[in-house]
Design a protein around this motif. Sequence first.
Motif, PDB file in Angstrom:
ATOM      1  N   ASN A 142      -3.384 -74.756  76.132  1.00  0.00           N
ATOM      2  CA  ASN A 142      -4.619 -75.533  76.296  1.00  0.00           C
ATOM      3  C   ASN A 142      -4.303 -77.029  76.377  1.00  0.00           C
ATOM      4  O   ASN A 142      -5.020 -77.791  76.956  1.00  0.00           O
ATOM      5  N   THR A 143      -3.187 -77.418  75.796  1.00  0.00           N
ATOM      6  CA  THR A 143      -2.759 -78.810  75.905  1.00  0.00           C
ATOM      7  C   THR A 143      -1.946 -78.943  77.182  1.00  0.00           C
ATOM      8  O   THR A 143      -1.944 -78.048  78.008  1.00  0.00           O
ATOM      9  N   SER A 144      -1.251 -80.054  77.345  1.00  0.00           N
ATOM     10  CA  SER A 144      -0.443 -80.221  78.556  1.00  0.00           C
ATOM     11  C   SER A 144       0.978 -79.684  78.367  1.00  0.00           C
ATOM     12  O   SER A 144       1.813 -79.807  79.246  1.00  0.00           O
ATOM     13  N   THR A 145       1.252 -79.097  77.201  1.00  0.00           N
ATOM     14  CA  THR A 145       2.566 -78.500  76.944  1.00  0.00           C
ATOM     15  C   THR A 145       2.864 -77.402  77.950  1.00  0.00           C
ATOM     16  O   THR A 145       2.029 -76.529  78.175  1.00  0.00           O
ATOM     17  N   LEU A 146       4.040 -77.444  78.527  1.00  0.00           N
ATOM     18  CA  LEU A 146       4.431 -76.389  79.460  1.00  0.00           C
ATOM     19  C   LEU A 146       4.854 -75.152  78.686  1.00  0.00           C
ATOM     20  O   LEU A 146       5.640 -75.243  77.737  1.00  0.00           O
ATOM     21  N   ILE A 147       4.334 -73.994  79.081  1.00  0.00           N
ATOM     22  CA  ILE A 147       4.684 -72.738  78.427  1.00  0.00           C
ATOM     23  C   ILE A 147       5.709 -72.010  79.282  1.00  0.00           C
ATOM     24  O   ILE A 147       5.510 -71.839  80.474  1.00  0.00           O
ATOM     25  N   SER A 148       6.802 -71.584  78.642  1.00  0.00           N
ATOM     26  CA  SER A 148       7.902 -70.991  79.403  1.00  0.00           C
ATOM     27  C   SER A 148       7.650 -69.529  79.752  1.00  0.00           C
ATOM     28  O   SER A 148       6.964 -68.806  79.029  1.00  0.00           O
TER      29      SER A 148
ATOM     30  N   TYR B 234      10.349 -72.872  87.849  1.00  0.00           N
ATOM     31  CA  TYR B 234      11.376 -73.252  86.866  1.00  0.00           C
ATOM     32  C   TYR B 234      10.868 -74.196  85.779  1.00  0.00           C
ATOM     33  O   TYR B 234      11.626 -74.583  84.895  1.00  0.00           O
ATOM     34  N   GLN B 235       9.577 -74.570  85.825  1.00  0.00           N
ATOM     35  CA  GLN B 235       9.044 -75.525  84.860  1.00  0.00           C
ATOM     36  C   GLN B 235       8.246 -74.834  83.749  1.00  0.00           C
ATOM     37  O   GLN B 235       8.376 -75.174  82.585  1.00  0.00           O
ATOM     38  N   GLY B 236       7.396 -73.898  84.158  1.00  0.00           N
ATOM     39  CA  GLY B 236       6.482 -73.278  83.204  1.00  0.00           C
ATOM     40  C   GLY B 236       5.041 -73.425  83.669  1.00  0.00           C
ATOM     41  O   GLY B 236       4.797 -73.881  84.789  1.00  0.00           O
ATOM     42  N   VAL B 237       4.106 -73.034  82.818  1.00  0.00           N
ATOM     43  CA  VAL B 237       2.692 -73.095  83.197  1.00  0.00           C
ATOM     44  C   VAL B 237       1.869 -73.811  82.141  1.00  0.00           C
ATOM     45  O   VAL B 237       2.258 -73.889  80.969  1.00  0.00           O
ATOM     46  N   THR B 238       0.743 -74.345  82.564  1.00  0.00           N
ATOM     47  CA  THR B 238      -0.306 -74.805  81.650  1.00  0.00           C
ATOM     48  C   THR B 238      -1.630 -74.301  82.215  1.00  0.00           C
ATOM     49  O   THR B 238      -1.759 -74.131  83.426  1.00  0.00           O
ATOM     50  N   LEU B 239      -2.591 -74.066  81.352  1.00  0.00           N
ATOM     51  CA  LEU B 239      -3.900 -73.615  81.815  1.00  0.00           C
ATOM     52  C   LEU B 239      -4.653 -74.756  82.483  1.00  0.00           C
ATOM     53  O   LEU B 239      -4.542 -75.911  82.058  1.00  0.00           O
ATOM     54  N   THR B 240      -5.413 -74.442  83.504  1.00  0.00           N
ATOM     55  CA  THR B 240      -6.349 -75.415  84.064  1.00  0.00           C
ATOM     56  C   THR B 240      -7.562 -75.464  83.143  1.00  0.00           C
ATOM     57  O   THR B 240      -7.676 -74.677  82.204  1.00  0.00           O
ATOM     58  N   GLU B 241      -8.486 -76.378  83.454  1.00  0.00           N
ATOM     59  CA  GLU B 241      -9.725 -76.456  82.677  1.00  0.00           C
ATOM     60  C   GLU B 241     -10.437 -75.104  82.737  1.00  0.00           C
ATOM     61  O   GLU B 241     -10.922 -74.598  81.725  1.00  0.00           O
ATOM     62  N   LEU B 242     -10.441 -74.519  83.933  1.00  0.00           N
ATOM     63  CA  LEU B 242     -11.072 -73.208  84.099  1.00  0.00           C
ATOM     64  C   LEU B 242     -10.347 -72.140  83.283  1.00  0.00           C
ATOM     65  O   LEU B 242     -10.978 -71.303  82.637  1.00  0.00           O
ATOM     66  N   GLY B 243      -9.000 -72.205  83.294  1.00  0.00           N
ATOM     67  CA  GLY B 243      -8.209 -71.256  82.521  1.00  0.00           C
ATOM     68  C   GLY B 243      -8.528 -71.321  81.041  1.00  0.00           C
ATOM     69  O   GLY B 243      -8.623 -70.280  80.364  1.00  0.00           O
ATOM     70  N   VAL B 244      -8.713 -72.539  80.529  1.00  0.00           N
ATOM     71  CA  VAL B 244      -9.058 -72.702  79.111  1.00  0.00           C
ATOM     72  C   VAL B 244     -10.417 -72.066  78.830  1.00  0.00           C
ATOM     73  O   VAL B 244     -10.587 -71.349  77.829  1.00  0.00           O
ATOM     74  N   LYS B 245     -11.368 -72.301  79.734  1.00  0.00           N
ATOM     75  CA  LYS B 245     -12.704 -71.685  79.594  1.00  0.00           C
ATOM     76  C   LYS B 245     -12.601 -70.164  79.493  1.00  0.00           C
ATOM     77  O   LYS B 245     -13.215 -69.541  78.625  1.00  0.00           O
ATOM     78  N   VAL B 246     -11.805 -69.602  80.390  1.00  0.00           N
ATOM     79  CA  VAL B 246     -11.639 -68.143  80.400  1.00  0.00           C
ATOM     80  C   VAL B 246     -11.004 -67.683  79.089  1.00  0.00           C
ATOM     81  O   VAL B 246     -11.470 -66.730  78.458  1.00  0.00           O
TER      82      VAL B 246
END
Lengths: 230, 230
Positions: free
Chosen positions: B30-36, B69-81
């Motif tokens: 939910n933050t800007s931290t990249l998840i591996s 190769y970086q990872g993912v973060t949720l978008t605003e929509l992703g956080v909502k979901v």
Amino acid sequence: MTNKNVFLKKLCMTRSEENYIKIIFHLGGNTSTLISTNAIAEQMATKPSSVTDMSKKLAEKGLLHYKRYQGVTLTELGVKVALSIIRKHRLWEVFLVEKLDFTWDEVHEVAEQLEHIKSEKLIDQIDALLGYPKYDPHGDPIPSKDGEFLERDKQLLSDMPKQSIGVCVGVKDTSTPFLKFLDKNQIALGNTIKVLDIEDFDQSLSILINNKKLNISHQIASNLYVKKQN
Amino acid sequence: MTNKNVFLKKLCMTRSEENYIKIIFHLGGNTSTLISTNAIAEQMATKPSSVTDMSKKLAEKGLLHYKRYQGVTLTELGVKVALSIIRKHRLWEVFLVEKLDFTWDEVHEVAEQLEHIKSEKLIDQIDALLGYPKYDPHGDPIPSKDGEFLERDKQLLSDMPKQSIGVCVGVKDTSTPFLKFLDKNQIALGNTIKVLDIEDFDQSLSILINNKKLNISHQIASNLYVKKQN
DNA sequence: ATAAATTTTTAGACAAATCTAAAAATTGGT
DNA sequence: ACCAATTTTTAGATTTGTCTAAAAATTTAT
Ligand SMILES: [Mn+2]
Ligand SMILES: [Mn+2]
Ligand SMILES: [Mn+2]
Ligand SMILES: [Mn+2]
């Protein structure tokens, strides 16, 4: 716990498999009547070739008897599974109406999802919370934990003679338009209906309900179940 | 209805997609931290290659940002979901405990299934039936309909100094063995705990709870959240 | 009884979600 | 800066449930 319930527990069924079993049961597969591939395909909104594939898989699992080009019937185990899904479906429908203020035309869609939740304790506790109801919001009987249920003594309103009296106990059509029509005309399960007259021309009925006279078409009457008063 | 809720309604998510989104959120997405990729694979009990495939699909759907190769973060929509799934999960857990006599170690497994039921009315009515609870049986906050929730002011019991007093407000470990241990020792949310002593040798604690003295290991204390009394 | 229509099955393909094995990119130690 | 270890991605295969098109069996009509 009965021997059959042990099997039920071990069987792991996908959502799709469960839907096939349920629909085969509703098509009459609990008796020895053979159910055709096409009939199943139509109800499942799928193609006959898909039904053939699934029939083989379910036969392999011991849930139904399948003979090429003949059709299928449920095994004893298949009937058990069907009844357990129908039990869940109908109990959830009662729950939605009784506890969550759903209307009787809203419940089916959600119950289609809830019926696949795997937890014996969950459904037994819902059953208890509701006080072990015998019928769902559409008047259909709810199988008990071990698959027993009473089919109600009922007949279509359209089959009642003039001047006869009955209590409304169920609906044949459960579509939203039909149920909304009943709501609009204040026709509900439990109401007493007297057949005042049947029109020769179009078989439409004049009935007395809630102390009011109401005219309904043959199509309406042929989708309403009543229990005849002796 | 907010603009975002309209999107939520139109999005059709598979069960698997929903589980990925939920787990990415719990990993801090939910933050800007990249998840591996590996972290997600471990939580999902799947392989990194599967995660890569799914990441592409979810990025395509606008639910997360994905850079190779970086990872993912949720978008605003992703956080909502994510929040809407977590809301459902936790509300169902409360329902199971409050209305169906489930114990707090039994609810998670069933909630994992129930959280995927698609019906806005269903979960809103469950929420109302329960009186709009703020926390689930494990002390975790329940997001509101529009995704708001208060993270509680809490700390691990193992971080409390000698002689301090707190109220038990949550558990970190939600495994059955841990929860059963708490039951057996009559430690429940809402109980007041006073730290009597901390053993230098192994950091085990002597606490006062329910007017009784109890010795617990550091491992137990580091999985219990308390709200410190000022 | 034969031909036509219908039903059912087979064969082969596809999408979703997963896997294994191998290649590519990144990270970390010296 | 380089090599080695780790992480991540790609490529290709698998399973489940579905589809289309063609073949086979059954049923119906003449
Ligand atoms: Mn229904
Ligand atoms: Mn019903
Ligand atoms: Mn949980
Ligand atoms: Mn919880």
